[in-house]
Design an enzyme around this catalytic site. Structure first.
Site, mmCIF file in Angstrom:
data_model
loop_
_atom_site.group_PDB
_atom_site.id
_atom_site.type_symbol
_atom_site.label_atom_id
_atom_site.label_comp_id
_atom_site.label_asym_id
_atom_site.label_seq_id
_atom_site.Cartn_x
_atom_site.Cartn_y
_atom_site.Cartn_z
ATOM 1 N N GLU A 1 1.119 -1.369 0.206
ATOM 2 C CA GLU A 1 -0.255 0.435 -0.014
ATOM 3 C C GLU A 1 0.449 1.004 0.022
ATOM 4 O O GLU A 1 0.608 2.198 -0.897
ATOM 5 C CB GLU A 1 -1.183 -0.167 1.174
ATOM 6 C CG GLU A 1 -0.793 1.035 1.785
ATOM 7 C CD GLU A 1 -2.824 1.718 1.457
ATOM 8 O OE1 GLU A 1 -3.284 0.618 1.941
ATOM 9 O OE2 GLU A 1 -2.862 2.214 1.111
ATOM 10 N N ASP A 2 2.441 1.093 0.741
ATOM 11 C CA ASP A 2 3.079 2.546 0.661
ATOM 12 C C ASP A 2 4.180 2.650 0.453
ATOM 13 O O ASP A 2 4.828 3.985 0.306
ATOM 14 C CB ASP A 2 3.289 2.596 2.272
ATOM 15 C CG ASP A 2 1.933 3.014 3.859
ATOM 16 O OD1 ASP A 2 0.656 2.980 2.595
ATOM 17 O OD2 ASP A 2 2.058 2.875 4.366
#
Ligand code: MN
Length: 744
Positions: free
Chosen positions: A96-97
């Site tokens: 996600e990051d």
């Protein structure tokens, strides 16, 4: 310029040391022996997370990497998960990051890890980052969850750490995250038998959602702590002495009740803190060899009950038959010398670990040393996930309904019943003959008119008990009815009935649309979206579909309808005469019979979905543009309203439910029973003899020896209605009578 640079470097250095310290503490918390490959995998996961989150900070200002390390530590130490889960916890936020992809993870850690991380990433995408459509997201989330139970377990660790660090979030996010936790994650933890995680999640949730109550209870618990400790010491003393005379190895201690469960008890029994007597339980943990577990527990039980008198109705033996989430323990409630009831829980170390850590521990004792790693599933969870999948794969149930269904799956315990051939069927506790019919086949459920239970004829609403043998009676003329939703509890039955009702509503709406089209044509107005929307708004219905349906059902009388007036806004809503006289009267008179919030005269409306009457438990919901709507707390919409919009809930209560009220409220009753000659005259006789009850309508339909009827009556409130119900039941003891929504 040199100085600040040094301080940044210094800070980075301190943080780097702290990160390593935390990582080492994680490694120490892993209690299973690690192979070289496992050590390497954990290190590689840590390195990947470190790199992925290198420039990120949490809301608190701390380096982001603290979070995945903490989540992994919870997984290892508090739930006892194995290497794969620890690896997944470390890298759960990586995709996600950062630029790392699921492919990267697959190459480095293999297929299984990649799938779990993928699941965790999807939950984040669909669930954590949006405010709206929560239920739909939730459904998507469960689709991924049901793949591998470790996704749920790691997600629970993630949520627990976020709850522990909720202080740095904004108030709005605190409320959102906390209500979601109470609504979804705590029951999930419970279902998986993670007692400690569950009660910590609950306590942390109310710390933010019910700040005052939380503060009050924890302050009072602290104030009385010394006194309680003294009491526990005194209570334990004689038990300890007797146990020491045997050769049992044991530990005995007082366990405080969670703040959440104290608050629940206060609310449920409507008592102040001071009257909650069981603020703690005594726990005796035995160190037994596997073959002596049961007899050791009963030995301890007999010692305890020799000293203190037990309450026989409150002995629970979950050793002989463990709960479906794996819980094993022997409970008894005894009278202390001070005249207070005290709960004593007796279990072995193995049982205690299962009770606190749940399935992971269960698996550990049952199978390999490797914990839950082998295939990520165990028997009880399997069955549960299979049922969830069944609901998920039924495309008809919409998201909010699905949420309710899911909740039902979580809270119900199971019963076992038999088909006429002796096949065993598992159903949730509280399931009825109709649930059973749908369990057999959708067609059997849809045509069900009643059942034969151990050769006795019973209505379809009859609640089944363990061991019942059930034969379903069907009729070709039968079809699913809205009222059925009042007594089915299985997700399958609910989904199938709703599906049918939706379909038939759609058909009726089609006809309504044709009627409306003709009206438009007659008045020479264009039949377009814009004009339809004007009608939708005017009649305050949800959608064009509802409008068409209402026209067909003549809920909106089409003869008197002048479309041109509405479309050209010549008359206002208040002149609308479509409501019946009585309804209008009650609508006007009932203003300010309810106290909303702390105020007396906040304007409100009674919600149409549940039609509260005086005496019902109610709450207010602040709508956009329509003021406060009053719902019953057991309204089918309440759970989702409360969890999704907790901040819009406002307290509401009836001013007085005892005083004889001039107003009458419409309430519906559903009657189901064995057919009887003269049932209609008997019913109208009972009703007319009940002071002041006026009947609006009555319909009775019989099929092959059973009947279903609906009556709509005007009553003062719940007492009045209950009175009527008990009069009916007195005259017809086998009849099932329950309240339904009017007009449904
Ligand atoms: Mn996270």
């Amino acid at each position: 310029m040199a100085e600040p640079e040094i301080s940044i470097i210094e800070r980075e250095e301190t943080e780097r040391k702290e990160i390593l310290k935390r990582y080492k503490s994680l490694l120490r918390s892993i209690r299973h022996e690690l192979t070289i490959e496992q050590k390497r995998a954990i290190r590689a996961a840590f390195d990947m997370a470190l790199d992925a989150h290198k420039d990120m900070r949490r809301k608190s200002g701390e380096p982001y990497i603290y979070h995945p390390i903490a989540v992994a530590k919870i997984a290892a130490q508090e739930i006892g998960l194995g290497t794969t889960s620890i690896v997944c916890a470390l890298i759960h936020d990586v995709v996600e990051d950062s630029d790392y992809t699921i492919e990267d993870i697959k190459r480095k850690f293999g297929e299984k890890t990649a799938r779990i991380v993928d699941g965790l990433t999807k939950i984040k995408e669909v669930f954590d980052h949006t405010d709206s459509m929560q239920a739909e997201n939730f459904r998507k989330m469960l689709l991924t969850l049901s793949d591998d139970v470790r996704v749920i377990l790691v997600k629970l660790c993630d949520r627990l750490h976020n709850m522990r660090t909720l202080d740095s979030m904004s108030r709005k996010n605190q409320l959102k995250i906390a209500s979601e936790t109470l609504f979804l994650y705590a029951p999930l933890a419970h279902r998986l038998g993670l007692y400690n995680v569950k009660s910590e999640l609950e306590d942390l949730s109310i710390k933010y959602t019910q700040r005052e109550a939380y503060k009050e209870i924890s302050a009072k618990l602290n104030a009385k702590k010394a006194e309680r400790d003294r009491f526990v010491r005194k209570f334990i003393e004689p038990i300890k002495k007797k146990l020491e005379e045997t050769d049992l190895k044991f530990e005995i201690k007082g366990r405080p009740k969670s703040i959440y469960s104290i608050l629940k008890k206060m609310n449920h029994q409507d008592i102040p803190f001071e009257q909650v007597y069981d603020l703690f339980a005594i726990r005796i943990i035995l160190d037994s060899s596997p073959e002596k577990e049961k007899s050791d527990c009963w030995t301890a039980y007999s010692i305890v009950t020799d000293i203190y008198k037990p309450n026989p109705s409150r002995t629970r033996d979950w050793i002989t038959t463990p709960k479906s989430n794996g819980y094993e323990s022997l409970h008894t409630t005894v009278m202390s010398n001070d005249g207070k009831w005290v709960e004593v829980q007796i279990r072995t170390e193995r049982m205690d670990e299962i009770a606190e850590k749940g399935y992971a521990a269960h698996w550990k004792y049952k199978n390999s040393k490797d914990g839950i790693e082998n295939d990520g599933k165990t028997g009880g969870v399997d069955g549960w996930l299979a049922r969830i999948k069944d609901i998920l794969e039924n495309p008809s149930s919409n998201a909010l309904e699905f949420l309710d269904d899911f909740k039902l799956q979580l809270i119900h315990e199971e019963i076992f019943v038999f088909t006429p051939n002796g096949d065993l069927k598992k159903l949730p506790k509280g399931a009825t003959a109709l649930d059973f019919a749908f369990e057999i086949h959708t067609q059997v459920g849809s045509k069900c008119i009643g059942a034969k239970l151990n050769n006795r004829l019973v209505p379809l609403s009859h609640q089944l008990s363990n061991g019942d043998q059930v034969e379903i009676l069907t009729s070709e003329k039968q079809h699913p009815r809205e009222e059925w939703l009042n007594f089915v509890i299985t997700g399958k039955a609910i989904a199938r009935i709703r599906n049918f009702l939706r379909e038939s509503k759609r058909e009726l709406a089609e006809k309504g649309k044709e009627i409306l089209k003709k009206k438009f044509h007659k008045e020479k107005i264009e039949f377009n979206d814009d004009n339809i929307q004007k009608l939708v708004r005017y009649f305050k219905v949800q959608s064009p579909l509802d409008l068409y349906y209402a026209i067909n059902k003549e809920l909106i009388p089409s003869e008197k309808l002048l479309i041109s007036d509405i479309v050209n806004k010549k008359i206002s809503q208040s002149q609308n005469k479509s409501q019946s006289e009585v309804e209008r009267q009650t609508q006007n008179n009932r203003k300010s019979e309810i106290i909303v919030g702390e105020e007396y005269d906040l304007p409100y409306n009674l919600a149409k979905c549940c039609n509260p009457i005086p005496g019902d438990d109610i709450f207010g919901f602040i709508t956009i543009g329509e003021g406060v709507k009053i719902h019953r707390t057991n309204c089918p919409n309440a759970v989702s309203l409360m969890s999704n919009y907790g901040y819009r809930i406002i307290k509401a209560q009836w001013k007085d439910t005892d005083v004889k009220n001039e107003n009458r409220f419409l309430a519906g009753l559903r009657l189901i029973g064995i057919d009887d000659v003269g049932i209609v005259s008997s019913l109208s006789d009972i009703i007319s003899k009940n002071m002041g009850v006026n009947m609006k309508s009555i319909t009775i339909e019989s099929h092959d020896g059973t009947f279903e009827g609906t009556i709509a009556v005007y009553v003062e409130g719940t007492k009045h209605l209950d009175n009527l119900i008990s009069n009916i039941k007195q005259r017809h003891p086998t009849m099932n009578v329950f309240r339904i929504e009017v007009g449904s």
